[in-house]
Write an enzyme that holds these catalytic residues in place. Structure first.
Site, PDB file in Angstrom:
ATOM      1  N   GLU A  40       0.847  -1.207   0.000  1.00  0.00           N
ATOM      2  CA  GLU A  40       0.000   0.000   0.000  1.00  0.00           C
ATOM      3  C   GLU A  40       0.877   1.248   0.000  1.00  0.00           C
ATOM      4  O   GLU A  40       0.635   2.200  -0.721  1.00  0.00           O
ATOM      5  CB  GLU A  40      -0.919  -0.004   1.218  1.00  0.00           C
ATOM      6  CG  GLU A  40      -1.722   1.270   1.385  1.00  0.00           C
ATOM      7  CD  GLU A  40      -1.677   1.812   2.791  1.00  0.00           C
ATOM      8  OE1 GLU A  40      -1.373   3.017   2.936  1.00  0.00           O
ATOM      9  OE2 GLU A  40      -1.959   1.062   3.741  1.00  0.00           O
ATOM     10  N   HIS A  41       1.939   1.238   0.797  1.00  0.00           N
ATOM     11  CA  HIS A  41       2.857   2.371   0.845  1.00  0.00           C
ATOM     12  C   HIS A  41       3.655   2.494  -0.458  1.00  0.00           C
ATOM     13  O   HIS A  41       3.874   3.604  -0.943  1.00  0.00           O
ATOM     14  CB  HIS A  41       3.849   2.204   1.999  1.00  0.00           C
ATOM     15  CG  HIS A  41       3.285   2.511   3.334  1.00  0.00           C
ATOM     16  ND1 HIS A  41       3.868   3.411   4.193  1.00  0.00           N
ATOM     17  CD2 HIS A  41       2.189   2.037   3.983  1.00  0.00           C
ATOM     18  CE1 HIS A  41       3.160   3.483   5.307  1.00  0.00           C
ATOM     19  NE2 HIS A  41       2.142   2.642   5.212  1.00  0.00           N
TER      20      HIS A  41
END
Length: 130
Positions: A40-41
Protein backbone atom coordinates in the site's frame (compact mmCIF):
# COMPACT_ATOMS: atom_id res chain seq x y z
CA UNK A 1 -15.68 -3.17 -12.61
CA UNK A 2 -16.61 0.49 -12.29
CA UNK A 3 -19.42 1.58 -10.02
CA UNK A 4 -20.76 5.10 -9.87
CA UNK A 5 -22.66 6.22 -6.81
CA UNK A 6 -24.47 9.54 -6.73
CA UNK A 7 -25.46 9.83 -3.10
CA UNK A 8 -25.50 13.60 -2.80
CA UNK A 9 -25.17 16.58 -5.04
CA UNK A 10 -21.52 17.55 -4.75
CA UNK A 11 -18.78 19.24 -6.69
CA UNK A 12 -16.24 16.69 -5.44
CA UNK A 13 -15.64 13.23 -6.84
CA UNK A 14 -13.88 10.26 -5.33
CA UNK A 15 -12.33 7.36 -7.18
CA UNK A 16 -11.36 4.30 -5.19
CA UNK A 17 -9.76 1.05 -6.26
CA UNK A 18 -9.89 -1.78 -3.75
CA UNK A 19 -8.39 -5.24 -3.56
CA UNK A 20 -9.25 -8.22 -1.40
CA UNK A 21 -6.05 -8.19 0.57
CA UNK A 22 -4.99 -7.52 4.13
CA UNK A 23 -3.68 -9.23 7.22
CA UNK A 24 -6.50 -11.80 7.41
CA UNK A 25 -5.77 -12.91 3.86
CA UNK A 26 -1.98 -13.07 4.11
CA UNK A 27 -1.86 -16.45 5.79
CA UNK A 28 -0.17 -17.47 8.99
CA UNK A 29 3.39 -17.27 7.70
CA UNK A 30 5.51 -14.59 9.37
CA UNK A 31 7.17 -14.09 5.97
CA UNK A 32 4.03 -12.57 4.42
CA UNK A 33 2.61 -10.82 7.47
CA UNK A 34 2.12 -7.13 6.68
CA UNK A 35 2.95 -7.36 2.97
CA UNK A 36 -0.38 -5.76 1.99
CA UNK A 37 0.39 -2.75 4.13
CA UNK A 38 3.92 -2.45 2.73
CA UNK A 39 2.64 -2.61 -0.84
CA UNK A 40 0.00 0.00 0.00
CA UNK A 41 2.86 2.37 0.85
CA UNK A 42 5.00 1.38 -2.14
CA UNK A 43 2.42 1.86 -4.87
CA UNK A 44 2.97 5.64 -4.76
CA UNK A 45 6.72 5.36 -5.45
CA UNK A 46 6.36 5.93 -9.18
CA UNK A 47 5.55 4.44 -12.57
CA UNK A 48 7.47 4.35 -15.86
CA UNK A 49 5.88 7.71 -16.73
CA UNK A 50 5.64 9.45 -13.32
CA UNK A 51 7.94 9.85 -10.34
CA UNK A 52 6.50 9.74 -6.82
CA UNK A 53 6.74 13.52 -6.68
CA UNK A 54 4.97 13.92 -10.02
CA UNK A 55 2.10 11.71 -8.85
CA UNK A 56 1.51 13.93 -5.82
CA UNK A 57 2.07 17.17 -7.77
CA UNK A 58 -0.36 16.20 -10.53
CA UNK A 59 -3.12 15.25 -8.10
CA UNK A 60 -2.59 18.45 -6.12
CA UNK A 61 -2.62 20.47 -9.36
CA UNK A 62 -6.07 19.02 -10.03
CA UNK A 63 -7.14 20.27 -6.60
CA UNK A 64 -7.23 16.77 -5.19
CA UNK A 65 -5.85 14.47 -2.55
CA UNK A 66 -4.57 10.93 -2.99
CA UNK A 67 -4.18 8.32 -0.30
CA UNK A 68 -4.69 4.67 0.62
CA UNK A 69 -5.52 2.44 3.55
CA UNK A 70 -5.15 -1.18 4.53
CA UNK A 71 -7.62 -3.06 6.68
CA UNK A 72 -7.78 -6.69 7.73
CA UNK A 73 -9.63 -7.59 4.53
CA UNK A 74 -8.76 -4.99 1.90
CA UNK A 75 -6.37 -2.44 0.49
CA UNK A 76 -7.96 0.65 -1.03
CA UNK A 77 -6.32 3.40 -3.07
CA UNK A 78 -8.35 6.56 -3.54
CA UNK A 79 -8.27 10.08 -4.89
CA UNK A 80 -10.65 12.98 -4.21
CA UNK A 81 -10.83 15.73 -6.82
CA UNK A 82 -13.21 18.40 -8.08
CA UNK A 83 -15.74 16.69 -10.34
CA UNK A 84 -14.36 18.34 -13.50
CA UNK A 85 -11.00 16.61 -12.91
CA UNK A 86 -12.33 13.07 -12.57
CA UNK A 87 -11.03 11.79 -15.92
CA UNK A 88 -7.50 13.05 -15.24
CA UNK A 89 -7.63 11.56 -11.75
CA UNK A 90 -8.80 8.21 -13.12
CA UNK A 91 -5.81 8.15 -15.46
CA UNK A 92 -3.40 8.82 -12.58
CA UNK A 93 -4.96 6.16 -10.33
CA UNK A 94 -4.96 3.65 -13.20
CA UNK A 95 -1.30 4.37 -13.84
CA UNK A 96 -0.23 3.78 -10.25
CA UNK A 97 -2.37 0.67 -9.80
CA UNK A 98 -1.38 -1.03 -13.05
CA UNK A 99 2.12 0.33 -13.72
CA UNK A 100 3.69 0.90 -10.33
CA UNK A 101 7.45 0.45 -10.12
CA UNK A 102 8.83 -0.35 -6.71
CA UNK A 103 12.58 0.17 -6.34
CA UNK A 104 14.17 -2.38 -4.00
CA UNK A 105 15.54 0.30 -1.65
CA UNK A 106 12.07 1.88 -1.32
CA UNK A 107 10.51 -1.50 -0.55
CA UNK A 108 13.03 -2.13 2.24
CA UNK A 109 12.52 1.40 3.58
CA UNK A 110 8.73 1.01 3.68
CA UNK A 111 9.03 -2.26 5.61
CA UNK A 112 10.60 -0.23 8.42
CA UNK A 113 7.93 2.50 8.14
CA UNK A 114 5.15 -0.09 8.46
CA UNK A 115 6.87 -1.69 11.45
CA UNK A 116 6.98 1.72 13.15
CA UNK A 117 3.30 2.31 12.37
CA UNK A 118 2.40 -1.04 13.88
CA UNK A 119 4.37 -0.32 17.05
CA UNK A 120 2.80 3.14 17.40
CA UNK A 121 -0.72 1.70 17.21
CA UNK A 122 -0.27 0.66 20.82
CA UNK A 123 0.03 4.36 21.70
CA UNK A 124 -3.57 5.00 20.67
CA UNK A 125 -6.22 3.62 23.01
CA UNK A 126 -8.72 3.25 20.14
CA UNK A 127 -6.24 1.38 17.95
CA UNK A 128 -5.15 -0.78 20.88
CA UNK A 129 -8.72 -1.76 21.69
CA UNK A 130 -9.51 -2.46 18.02
Amino acid sequence: MIQVFNKVSSKKAMISVGFNSGSRLEGISDYNFGISHVLEHCIFKGTPTRTAEEIMDQVEFLGGQINAFTSHEKVVYYVRVPEESIEDAMEIVSDIVFNSTIPDEEFVKEIEVVKEEEVSRGDSVGSFLW
